[in-house]
Motif scaffolding. Structure first.
Motif, PDB file in Angstrom:
ATOM      1  N   VAL A  66      19.390  47.719 -37.307  1.00 40.78           N
ATOM      2  CA  VAL A  66      20.069  48.015 -36.115  1.00 40.78           C
ATOM      3  C   VAL A  66      19.089  48.346 -35.106  1.00 40.78           C
ATOM      4  O   VAL A  66      18.537  49.393 -35.381  1.00 40.78           O
ATOM      5  N   TYR A  67      18.928  47.683 -33.970  1.00 45.22           N
ATOM      6  CA  TYR A  67      18.080  48.102 -32.891  1.00 45.22           C
ATOM      7  C   TYR A  67      19.292  49.077 -32.018  1.00 45.22           C
ATOM      8  O   TYR A  67      20.526  48.590 -31.714  1.00 45.22           O
ATOM      9  N   TYR A  68      18.452  49.916 -31.326  1.00 48.39           N
ATOM     10  CA  TYR A  68      19.424  50.873 -30.264  1.00 48.39           C
ATOM     11  C   TYR A  68      18.625  51.162 -29.054  1.00 48.39           C
ATOM     12  O   TYR A  68      17.331  51.291 -29.295  1.00 48.39           O
ATOM     13  N   LYS A  69      19.189  51.179 -28.199  1.00 55.06           N
ATOM     14  CA  LYS A  69      18.607  51.562 -26.877  1.00 55.06           C
ATOM     15  C   LYS A  69      19.731  52.855 -26.369  1.00 55.06           C
ATOM     16  O   LYS A  69      21.038  52.601 -26.278  1.00 55.06           O
ATOM     17  N   VAL A  70      19.104  53.735 -25.486  1.00 56.49           N
ATOM     18  CA  VAL A  70      20.010  54.755 -24.746  1.00 56.49           C
ATOM     19  C   VAL A  70      19.433  54.954 -23.348  1.00 56.49           C
ATOM     20  O   VAL A  70      18.321  54.609 -23.063  1.00 56.49           O
ATOM     21  N   LYS A  71      20.359  55.121 -22.561  1.00 53.24           N
ATOM     22  CA  LYS A  71      20.110  55.263 -21.157  1.00 53.24           C
ATOM     23  C   LYS A  71      20.365  56.693 -20.348  1.00 53.24           C
ATOM     24  O   LYS A  71      21.462  57.313 -20.858  1.00 53.24           O
TER      25      LYS A  71
ATOM     26  N   ASP B  53      19.705  42.040 -34.083  1.00 55.02           N
ATOM     27  CA  ASP B  53      18.534  40.833 -34.052  1.00 55.02           C
ATOM     28  C   ASP B  53      17.658  41.306 -32.821  1.00 55.02           C
ATOM     29  O   ASP B  53      16.656  40.444 -32.784  1.00 55.02           O
ATOM     30  N   ASN B  54      17.906  42.152 -32.064  1.00 56.51           N
ATOM     31  CA  ASN B  54      16.924  42.423 -30.812  1.00 56.51           C
ATOM     32  C   ASN B  54      16.974  41.401 -29.875  1.00 56.51           C
ATOM     33  O   ASN B  54      16.286  41.222 -28.932  1.00 56.51           O
ATOM     34  N   ILE B  55      18.109  40.376 -30.051  1.00 56.06           N
ATOM     35  CA  ILE B  55      18.048  39.436 -28.951  1.00 56.06           C
ATOM     36  C   ILE B  55      19.604  39.520 -28.273  1.00 56.06           C
ATOM     37  O   ILE B  55      19.736  39.482 -27.123  1.00 56.06           O
ATOM     38  N   ASN B  56      20.774  39.800 -29.035  1.00 49.39           N
ATOM     39  CA  ASN B  56      22.042  39.692 -28.764  1.00 49.39           C
ATOM     40  C   ASN B  56      22.401  41.214 -28.786  1.00 49.39           C
ATOM     41  O   ASN B  56      22.580  41.900 -29.899  1.00 49.39           O
ATOM     42  N   TRP B  57      22.594  41.777 -27.527  1.00 51.11           N
ATOM     43  CA  TRP B  57      22.992  43.297 -27.355  1.00 51.11           C
ATOM     44  C   TRP B  57      24.529  43.465 -27.133  1.00 51.11           C
ATOM     45  O   TRP B  57      25.294  42.706 -26.464  1.00 51.11           O
ATOM     46  N   SER B  58      25.082  44.340 -27.667  1.00 55.98           N
ATOM     47  CA  SER B  58      26.406  44.908 -27.339  1.00 55.98           C
ATOM     48  C   SER B  58      26.744  45.227 -25.962  1.00 55.98           C
ATOM     49  O   SER B  58      25.271  45.635 -25.382  1.00 55.98           O
ATOM     50  N   THR B  59      27.482  45.318 -25.192  1.00 47.96           N
ATOM     51  CA  THR B  59      27.925  45.742 -23.858  1.00 47.96           C
ATOM     52  C   THR B  59      27.591  47.364 -23.952  1.00 47.96           C
ATOM     53  O   THR B  59      27.931  48.090 -25.014  1.00 47.96           O
ATOM     54  N   SER B  60      26.925  47.828 -22.843  1.00 43.90           N
ATOM     55  CA  SER B  60      26.722  49.397 -22.846  1.00 43.90           C
ATOM     56  C   SER B  60      28.058  49.948 -22.992  1.00 43.90           C
ATOM     57  O   SER B  60      28.852  49.529 -22.142  1.00 43.90           O
ATOM     58  N   GLU B  61      27.983  51.040 -23.573  1.00 50.42           N
ATOM     59  CA  GLU B  61      29.182  51.990 -23.609  1.00 50.42           C
ATOM     60  C   GLU B  61      28.607  53.326 -23.337  1.00 50.42           C
ATOM     61  O   GLU B  61      27.573  53.705 -23.390  1.00 50.42           O
ATOM     62  N   THR B  62      29.528  54.168 -22.993  1.00 52.03           N
ATOM     63  CA  THR B  62      29.378  55.526 -22.987  1.00 52.03           C
ATOM     64  C   THR B  62      28.476  56.002 -24.273  1.00 52.03           C
ATOM     65  O   THR B  62      29.220  55.876 -25.349  1.00 52.03           O
ATOM     66  N   PHE B  63      27.806  57.010 -24.152  1.00 54.79           N
ATOM     67  CA  PHE B  63      26.942  57.573 -25.275  1.00 54.79           C
ATOM     68  C   PHE B  63      27.980  58.421 -26.031  1.00 54.79           C
ATOM     69  O   PHE B  63      28.926  59.228 -25.535  1.00 54.79           O
ATOM     70  N   ALA B  64      27.839  58.332 -27.194  1.00 56.14           N
ATOM     71  CA  ALA B  64      28.771  59.253 -28.271  1.00 56.14           C
ATOM     72  C   ALA B  64      28.010  59.419 -29.383  1.00 56.14           C
ATOM     73  O   ALA B  64      26.891  58.552 -29.723  1.00 56.14           O
ATOM     74  N   SER B  65      28.264  60.262 -30.209  1.00 55.76           N
ATOM     75  CA  SER B  65      27.495  60.567 -31.436  1.00 55.76           C
ATOM     76  C   SER B  65      27.757  59.875 -32.622  1.00 55.76           C
ATOM     77  O   SER B  65      27.225  59.916 -33.773  1.00 55.76           O
ATOM     78  N   GLY B  66      28.723  59.073 -32.521  1.00 63.94           N
ATOM     79  CA  GLY B  66      28.874  58.086 -33.765  1.00 63.94           C
ATOM     80  C   GLY B  66      29.568  56.753 -33.144  1.00 63.94           C
ATOM     81  O   GLY B  66      30.260  56.597 -32.024  1.00 63.94           O
ATOM     82  N   LYS B  67      29.377  55.677 -34.068  1.00 65.89           N
ATOM     83  CA  LYS B  67      29.800  54.207 -33.478  1.00 65.89           C
ATOM     84  C   LYS B  67      29.992  53.445 -34.847  1.00 65.89           C
ATOM     85  O   LYS B  67      29.092  53.307 -35.773  1.00 65.89           O
ATOM     86  N   PHE B  68      31.237  52.918 -34.901  1.00 57.92           N
ATOM     87  CA  PHE B  68      31.583  52.002 -35.936  1.00 57.92           C
ATOM     88  C   PHE B  68      30.798  50.701 -35.694  1.00 57.92           C
ATOM     89  O   PHE B  68      30.785  50.209 -34.512  1.00 57.92           O
ATOM     90  N   TRP B  69      29.990  49.889 -36.674  1.00 56.25           N
ATOM     91  CA  TRP B  69      29.123  48.846 -36.483  1.00 56.25           C
ATOM     92  C   TRP B  69      29.462  47.679 -37.546  1.00 56.25           C
ATOM     93  O   TRP B  69      29.535  48.244 -38.651  1.00 56.25           O
ATOM     94  N   THR B  70      29.173  46.501 -37.382  1.00 44.93           N
ATOM     95  CA  THR B  70      29.267  45.459 -38.385  1.00 44.93           C
ATOM     96  C   THR B  70      27.993  44.936 -38.497  1.00 44.93           C
ATOM     97  O   THR B  70      27.227  44.335 -37.352  1.00 44.93           O
ATOM     98  N   LEU B  71      27.100  45.099 -39.624  1.00 45.98           N
ATOM     99  CA  LEU B  71      25.941  44.407 -39.886  1.00 45.98           C
ATOM    100  C   LEU B  71      26.195  43.119 -40.240  1.00 45.98           C
ATOM    101  O   LEU B  71      27.229  42.315 -40.405  1.00 45.98           O
ATOM    102  N   LEU B  72      24.971  42.366 -40.189  1.00 42.25           N
ATOM    103  CA  LEU B  72      24.903  40.852 -40.532  1.00 42.25           C
ATOM    104  C   LEU B  72      25.210  40.797 -42.070  1.00 42.25           C
ATOM    105  O   LEU B  72      24.714  41.609 -42.618  1.00 42.25           O
TER     106      LEU B  72
END
Length: 168
Positions: free
Chosen positions: A123-128, A96-115
């Motif tokens: 799905v919103y995404y940011k990388v550091k 929702d671009n409001i509630n963000w997951s905890t930052s985690e080590t960058f990986a090329s795949g991620k399991f995720w649950t949609l609303l």
């Protein structure tokens, strides 16, 4: 910063703020010391990598058999990232671009649950990067369709030996 144009002498300090030349990349800082007898040391220098540019990336969302469509709220995210100098180190996600997951080590795949709820899901995404620069907001979309399709055929009763019209 160029080993040719020196600032005016100033009192010794263990740290000194200085302006670096513009643009990302390797920067060299030079220093000379003057002793009590007014003799100057030879120059010393150190280099640093200046990185003010955030990483860039993209994200794909894949369901059971293909990307862009799913029958299940549990999907696989395929984040991608590129960074000029220090590499991609962390990632985080949001439905929702409001509630963000905890930052985690960058990986090329991620399991995720949609609303839940059928329709287009984002799905919103940011990388550091390694220099603590967060990317601009990135997003990916997928169509969630959990309602099974059903078809009923209806024909007029009887046995036919020629083509007839069936209503679906």
């Amino acid at each position: 910063n160029d080993n040719a144009n020196w600032s005016a002498p100033e009192s010794y300090a263990s740290t000194k703020a200085c302006a670096l030349t513009t643009g990302d990349g390797t920067k060299t800082v030079y220093v000379k010391y003057k002793d009590g007898a007014n003799y100057w040391s030879s120059q010393s220098n150190d280099t640093i990598m200046l990185d003010t540019t955030p990483p860039v990336g993209s994200i794909s969302i894949c369901g059971e058999t293909r990307c862009g469509y799913t029958k299940n709220i549990n999907v696989t995210l395929w984040p991608a990232c590129y960074d000029y100098s220090s590499g991609c180190t962390q990632m985080k996600f949001s439905n929702d671009n409001i509630n963000w997951s905890t930052s985690e080590t960058f990986a090329s795949g991620k399991f995720w649950t949609l609303l839940s709820g059928d329709g287009i899901k984002v799905v919103y995404y940011k990388v550091k990067d390694g220099d603590d620069n967060w990317s601009d907001l990135l997003l990916g979309g997928v169509v969630l369709d959990t309602i099974a399709q059903s078809t009923t055929a209806s024909t007029p009763g009887g046995i036919y030996n020629t083509a007839t019209v069936a209503t679906l």
